[in-house]
Design an enzyme around this catalytic site. Structure first.
Site, PDB file in Angstrom:
ATOM      1  N   ILE A 287       0.860  -1.190   0.000  1.00  0.00           N
ATOM      2  CA  ILE A 287       0.000   0.000   0.000  1.00  0.00           C
ATOM      3  C   ILE A 287       0.891   1.233   0.000  1.00  0.00           C
ATOM      4  O   ILE A 287       1.816   1.337   0.805  1.00  0.00           O
ATOM      5  CB  ILE A 287      -0.918   0.023   1.246  1.00  0.00           C
ATOM      6  CG1 ILE A 287      -2.039  -1.003   1.064  1.00  0.00           C
ATOM      7  CG2 ILE A 287      -1.519   1.391   1.457  1.00  0.00           C
ATOM      8  CD1 ILE A 287      -3.011  -1.052   2.220  1.00  0.00           C
ATOM      9  N   ASP A 331      -2.890  40.864 -19.609  1.00  0.00           N
ATOM     10  CA  ASP A 331      -3.092  42.257 -19.995  1.00  0.00           C
ATOM     11  C   ASP A 331      -1.752  42.830 -20.443  1.00  0.00           C
ATOM     12  O   ASP A 331      -0.746  42.134 -20.426  1.00  0.00           O
ATOM     13  CB  ASP A 331      -3.744  43.080 -18.880  1.00  0.00           C
ATOM     14  CG  ASP A 331      -2.951  43.030 -17.598  1.00  0.00           C
ATOM     15  OD1 ASP A 331      -1.892  42.386 -17.593  1.00  0.00           O
ATOM     16  OD2 ASP A 331      -3.384  43.633 -16.617  1.00  0.00           O
ATOM     17  N   ASP A 652      -5.975  43.085 -12.531  1.00  0.00           N
ATOM     18  CA  ASP A 652      -5.543  43.930 -11.422  1.00  0.00           C
ATOM     19  C   ASP A 652      -6.674  44.748 -10.803  1.00  0.00           C
ATOM     20  O   ASP A 652      -6.631  45.074  -9.639  1.00  0.00           O
ATOM     21  CB  ASP A 652      -4.386  44.855 -11.851  1.00  0.00           C
ATOM     22  CG  ASP A 652      -4.688  45.598 -13.148  1.00  0.00           C
ATOM     23  OD1 ASP A 652      -5.869  45.581 -13.570  1.00  0.00           O
ATOM     24  OD2 ASP A 652      -3.776  46.183 -13.727  1.00  0.00           O
ATOM     25  N   ASP A 656     -11.951  43.038 -12.547  1.00  0.00           N
ATOM     26  CA  ASP A 656     -11.359  41.798 -13.027  1.00  0.00           C
ATOM     27  C   ASP A 656     -11.709  40.612 -12.138  1.00  0.00           C
ATOM     28  O   ASP A 656     -11.517  39.463 -12.530  1.00  0.00           O
ATOM     29  CB  ASP A 656      -9.827  41.935 -13.090  1.00  0.00           C
ATOM     30  CG  ASP A 656      -9.390  42.876 -14.192  1.00  0.00           C
ATOM     31  OD1 ASP A 656     -10.135  42.983 -15.175  1.00  0.00           O
ATOM     32  OD2 ASP A 656      -8.328  43.490 -14.064  1.00  0.00           O
ATOM     33  N   THR A 749      13.380   1.537   1.535  1.00  0.00           N
ATOM     34  CA  THR A 749      13.338   1.941   0.131  1.00  0.00           C
ATOM     35  C   THR A 749      12.264   3.001  -0.086  1.00  0.00           C
ATOM     36  O   THR A 749      12.569   4.187  -0.133  1.00  0.00           O
ATOM     37  CB  THR A 749      13.092   0.730  -0.776  1.00  0.00           C
ATOM     38  OG1 THR A 749      11.892   0.100  -0.382  1.00  0.00           O
ATOM     39  CG2 THR A 749      14.231  -0.232  -0.667  1.00  0.00           C
TER      40      THR A 749
HETATM   41  P1  ADP Z   1      -4.847  48.964 -19.932  1.00  0.00           P
HETATM   42  O1  ADP Z   1      -4.180  49.313 -18.668  1.00  0.00           O
HETATM   43  O2  ADP Z   1      -5.024  47.500 -20.167  1.00  0.00           O
HETATM   44  O3  ADP Z   1      -4.191  49.600 -21.125  1.00  0.00           O
HETATM   45  P2  ADP Z   1      -7.074  50.628 -18.994  1.00  0.00           P
HETATM   46  O4  ADP Z   1      -8.501  50.205 -18.904  1.00  0.00           O
HETATM   47  O5  ADP Z   1      -6.339  50.878 -17.744  1.00  0.00           O
HETATM   48  O6  ADP Z   1      -6.329  49.531 -19.905  1.00  0.00           O
HETATM   49  O7  ADP Z   1      -6.983  51.956 -19.862  1.00  0.00           O
HETATM   50  C1  ADP Z   1      -7.757  52.157 -21.001  1.00  0.00           C
HETATM   51  C2  ADP Z   1      -7.495  53.519 -21.590  1.00  0.00           C
HETATM   52  O8  ADP Z   1      -7.872  54.541 -20.682  1.00  0.00           O
HETATM   53  C3  ADP Z   1      -6.032  53.772 -21.890  1.00  0.00           C
HETATM   54  O9  ADP Z   1      -5.694  53.385 -23.193  1.00  0.00           O
HETATM   55  C4  ADP Z   1      -5.911  55.273 -21.736  1.00  0.00           C
HETATM   56  O10 ADP Z   1      -6.255  55.917 -22.932  1.00  0.00           O
HETATM   57  C5  ADP Z   1      -6.937  55.603 -20.681  1.00  0.00           C
HETATM   58  N1  ADP Z   1      -6.341  55.683 -19.334  1.00  0.00           N
HETATM   59  C6  ADP Z   1      -5.735  54.711 -18.651  1.00  0.00           C
HETATM   60  N2  ADP Z   1      -5.337  55.110 -17.441  1.00  0.00           N
HETATM   61  C7  ADP Z   1      -5.710  56.389 -17.333  1.00  0.00           C
HETATM   62  C8  ADP Z   1      -5.592  57.393 -16.306  1.00  0.00           C
HETATM   63  N3  ADP Z   1      -5.022  57.152 -15.139  1.00  0.00           N
HETATM   64  N4  ADP Z   1      -6.077  58.620 -16.545  1.00  0.00           N
HETATM   65  C9  ADP Z   1      -6.669  58.889 -17.715  1.00  0.00           C
HETATM   66  N5  ADP Z   1      -6.814  58.016 -18.716  1.00  0.00           N
HETATM   67  C10 ADP Z   1      -6.349  56.774 -18.559  1.00  0.00           C
END
Ligand code: ADP
Ligand code: MG
Length: 915
Positions: A287, A331, A652, A656, A749
């Site tokens: 066993i 992502d 993140d 999500d 063993t």
């Molecule tokens: P990822 O991080 O996967 O590129 P996000 O959903 O975080 O996707 O961002 C989508 C879009 O929103 C980006 O392409 C950008 O144009 C805009 N964006 C992201 N972060 C910011 C921020 N902190 N302030 C303003 N616009 C933002």
């Protein structure tokens, strides 16, 4: 000092609650907090104390197997074999000690992992915001919360902005609850105390400040549970597999022992007690009692190795599950790229374009036009863009150079906040530090944080006595919300031609893998005190910035490694289609894909509103999905799972969480990730790096392989040993081993060697094979010829030795059989270090633990044969040295046999691969 943790704080006004908790808006001082911590105890749920070694040891005796051993001892005692009774007792002890150490080791590893998962909280101490471990919170602490944070203790709100929390873990209510500061009547029920927030729940949106009212066991959560947020060892796919394996092996051993009994008792008339004793002993030794412990050790070692590679396991089963991953949905920002964003270009509403010099986050560089330095005070549009970039921003630059961040250069400041915002802040600082007084003062009134659904952020502010609403975000979005465009002469109509011009610029930048952000503003009426998303409209377009975020080191290699390991890599991002595709191209995600490219390299959200059939085709053919919402992420995952894939997914944000839970292996980002994402995930990457995922998958495959190798080892061993009995009895010989000898062989063993096998590191080709199918069982038909071959060698050698030495007396013959059986098994361990590769090609002595096990096992055998006291107990007869060496040499035949087998079965395949 008397702090009441049970007081109905929801019935007090915020200031009264602070006072009652002997605190203030600026928070406690560190000294006050320290005193309270000593008095009240840490903010931890009870019932998380470590293991008790004594209990663990006693647990070893609860085993079914031990029961059989006790029965065996009873039978021996009944038959009058007192020596056997003592030896069996000794074996029981030895087994318990061994089992104890195995479990202790696994348990230790689990605890080490647990201690890596620390919850943090942001608190205001002595007026300054800082991060501390959540366990150090005390009543009276003022905590600061934002979207995605988990709430570290029961607290009374002091400030709340658009605050919604999810209390499902506590109340079962799955919809977010809106929270406000206003006091409530004393008698309202806990679920309706909307000015209180509870430990174990989390912030779905908005921001807040609150004063801690109750910690640890005094919280609502503490009252109902004691085990949230721990590593859970649940019944999983893998557990089912190992259970099945255990059953299969138990059935084999029961059947074979039965054969021994039937043959011995009915065919040959050995005395009943003798037969029974030997039957029980063969049963015990065949066993695989060590298997469950070995499996947990293999998992624990795997998890430990992953942790060393920056992948921290939160659910143990994920360790093995990783080995079967066939698709990674990752992502982009931060995982594939460095996440050190730098603005490189500016394109303004008046048609002028600038290049930005400097790299990384260093505040060094400036603006150029046609390689010429430009003076920013010449352009009011440029000044407006810089103003918005610096003000509509929640990031912070510190004085100290950043530490530990991959790619951070010397002299770069440490940064806090969203990398996109850091990039814009650095841009603004580059210009303003050189041109003091360039921009007017900005008084910030209210901030509207970025959300990935809205894809923009906003700020309500006062500039030169004028209220303005500023907005920064994804350009398509901002363009849609804009009605005019800023030029040197002031705002003008945003005509279709102008829109077209902006659009083309945006497109061409995106194709160069740049993240494009638009900046805009609107004069505000001056009454509103709050920045709300609905007010972000009728904007004046100012310009766009092009941001680069280079791929991380090692990512292209990791993507290539996935390809040869039969793992598909998909990028799922919120970014622009062309930016996504460009980065995907740079890291090699687009290489060698889709024979049918009718959908192009990448798809974006609005192209995905199709029926399931078509969607499923898209998922097959396209590997880059952009501007994707969390729901679509989930849909992609489910579509792949329906096709039988096992997926690992990164995430993140708060949104999500459902997808992370749905994935077979949810992976959260340790640096960028929110608490919510980490809680939903099975693995947390402490370096956010894609390459780490691939290394973890490799470890996962090693885990499965080690479990397989160890069980094959046990199976061969047990099968061969029982066969020796069956054949010997069938021939009409005496028993080839006594009951105690069998038990000892089993210990020296199996018991020792399997521990060595558990630590095998895996060999070169493990990432060149296809993923192990999700429902592959551990015992595979493939191995049958090998087991038969090994068993026949073992059987032949043992019977040969027995026949050869029998004329010299049974005891001498048994001694020889003992040596042969033990040594062939020990040598077989070396074979089992790889199922396909020659043990010489992987290095005969390259596994330290197998070497140690080998020495220990060999010494244990020699000790029982050559110390007079023990050899008397075990009834061994000393063998001359020459005979000993010859028997050892013969036993090594199992290695040569396996080498020949591996060569003909796999050798040519490997030679082909190496070309
Ligand atoms: P990822 O991080 O996967 O590129 P996000 O959903 O975080 O996707 O961002 C989508 C879009 O929103 C980006 O392409 C950008 O144009 C805009 N964006 C992201 N972060 C910011 C921020 N902190 N302030 C303003 N616009 C933002
Ligand atoms: Mg992002």
């Amino acid at each position: 000092m008397e702090i009441e943790q049970k007081y109905p704080y929801h019935s007090l006004r915020a200031e009264e609650a602070l006072e009652k908790l002997q605190s203030r808006a600026s928070g406690l001082t560190d000294e006050e907090a320290q005193l309270r911590l000593e008095e009240i105890g840490p903010n931890e749920l009870t019932g998380t104390e470590g293991m008790n070694p004594l209990l663990l040891f006693l647990k070893q005796f609860k085993d079914f197997l031990i029961l059989i051993l006790f029965i065996a001892a009873g039978v021996a005692w009944y038959a009058g074999h007192m020596v056997d009774v003592y030896v069996i007792m000794g074996v029981i002890m030895f087994n318990a000690v061994l089992g104890f150490f195995q479990e202790y080791r696994a348990e230790k590893a689990i605890q080490a992992l647990k201690s890596m998962i620390k919850q943090e909280a942001t608190v205001r101490r002595g007026g300054k915001a800082k991060k501390i471990e959540a366990r150090e919170l005390v009543p009276g602490d003022v905590i600061i919360l934002e979207e995605g944070d988990s709430i570290p203790a029961d607290s009374r709100l002091l400030q709340a902005k658009n605050l919604q929390t999810v209390e499902a873990s506590l109340t079962g209510e799955s919809l977010p609850v809106t929270k406000k500061v206003t006091p409530l009547e004393e008698k309202v029920h806990m679920g309706d105390r909307t000015n209180m927030i509870w430990k174990g729940t989390h912030v779905a949106r908005g921001t807040a400040q609150a004063v801690v009212a109750a910690t640890g066991p005094h919280t609502e959560l503490g009252k109902i549970s004691s085990s949230l947020g721990e590593i859970k060892v649940t019944t999983t796919n893998f557990r089912k597999k190992t259970d099945r394996l255990g059953k299969q092996m138990a059935v084999i051993s029961i059947l074979t022992s039965l054969v021994v009994f039937v043959l011995g008792y009915f065919l040959r008339d050995y005395p009943f007690e003798e037969v029974l004793l030997v039957t029980v002993a063969t049963l015990v030794s065949s066993i695989p009692e060590g298997l469950p412990a070995v499996i947990s050790i293999v998992l624990a070692i795997g998890a430990k190795r992953m942790a060393r590679q920056h992948a921290i396991i939160r659910k143990f089963s994920a360790t093995e599950m990783l080995g079967s991953v066939s698709v990674i949905m990752t992502d982009k920002t931060g995982t594939l790229t460095k996440s050190i964003l730098t603005v490189k270009r500016i394109f303004l509403g008046d048609g002028s374009e600038y290049a930005v010099t400097g790299t990384g986050y260093a505040v060094e560089g400036g603006l150029t036009q046609n390689e010429q330095e430009v003076n920013p005070s010449d352009s009011p549009v440029l000044r407006q863009l810089l103003l918005i970039a610096g003000a509509c921003n929640n990031a912070k630059l510190g004085e100290q150079p950043g530490e530990g961040k991959e790619g951070a250069e010397k002299g770069e400041p440490s940064v806090m906040g969203d990398p996109t915002e850091v990039a814009l802040l650095v841009l603004a600082k580059k210009i303003t530090t050189k041109n003091e007084g360039l921009l007017p003062e900005v008084r910030q009134i209210d901030d509207l944080p970025f959300s990935s659904e809205q894809k923009f952020r906003g700020l309500l502010a006062e500039v030169e006595g004028q209220r303005v609403l500023m907005a920064v975000g994804a350009p398509e979005k901002i363009l849609k919300l804009s009605t005019s465009i800023l030029t040197a002469e002031g705002p003008q109509d945003l005509t279709d031609e102008l829109r077209q011009e902006v659009w083309e610029k945006m497109d061409s930048w995106a194709e160069e893998a740049m993240r494009v952000l638009a900046l805009a503003y609107r004069p505000s009426d001056g009454t509103s005190e709050e920045a709300v998303a609905d007010d972000v409209r009728d904007l004046v377009w100012v310009g766009i910035t092009g941001i680069v975020d280079p791929p991380r080191k090692g990512v292209p290699e990791a993507v290539a490694a996935c390809r040869s390991a039969g793992i598909r890599v998909m990028m799922v991002t919120g970014d622009h289609k062309k930016t996504g595709a460009a980065i995907a191209r740079e890291v090699g995600i687009l290489d060698g894909l889709a024979n049918d490219t009718s959908y192009g390299d990448a798809l974006q959200e609005d192209e995905l509103e199709v029926d399931d059939q078509e969607f499923s085709r898209m998922v097959d053919q396209v590997s880059v999905f952009t501007r994707v919402s969390p729901n679509t992420k989930l849909r992609i995952a489910e579509t792949l799972q329906d096709k039988g894939h096992l997926i690992a997914m990164t995430g993140d944000g708060v949104n999500d969480a459902p997808a992370l839970k749905r994935a077979d292996v949810g992976i959260a980002m340790g640096i960028r990730g929110t608490d919510v994402a980490k809680d939903a995930a099975q693995i947390v990457l402490s370096d956010d790096n894609f390459a780490t995922i691939v290394r973890a998958i490799q470890e996962g495959r090693i885990v499965f392989q080690n479990v397989r190798q160890t069980s094959y080892f046990l199976l061969t061993t047990n099968f061969a040993a029982v066969a020796v009995f069956i054949v010997a009895i069938a021939i009409g010989w005496p028993f080839p081993l006594t009951a105690t000898q069998i038990l000892w062989v089993n210990l020296v063993t199996d018991g020792v060697m399997e521990l060595g096998l558990a630590t095998e590191r895996g060999h070169g080709d493990i990432m060149k094979q296809k993923p192990v199918p999700r429902d592959a069982s551990i015992l595979d038909r493939e191995v049958v010829p090998y087991i038969l071959l090994m068993s026949s060698i073992m059987l032949g050698l043992a019977l040969g030795a027995f026949a050869y030495y029998l004329p010299q007396g049974e005891e001498t013959a048994r001694t020889a059989v003992f040596l042969v059986v033990a040594m062939t098994q020990v040598f077989n361990t070396f074979n089992m270090r790889s199922l396909e590769r020659s043990v010489f090609s992987i290095g005969l002595f390259s596994n330290k633990y197998v070497n140690i096990a080998f020495v220990v096992s060999l010494s244990l055998q020699l000790v029982v044969i050559y110390t007079p006291l023990l050899s008397g107990l075990f009834r061994f007869e000393e063998l001359p040295l020459v005979d000993l060496l010859v028997l050892l040499g013969l036993s090594s035949l199992v290695i040569w046999g396996a080498e020949v087998y591996k060569y003909f079965r796999f050798g040519r395949k490997q030679a082909r691969e190496q070309k």
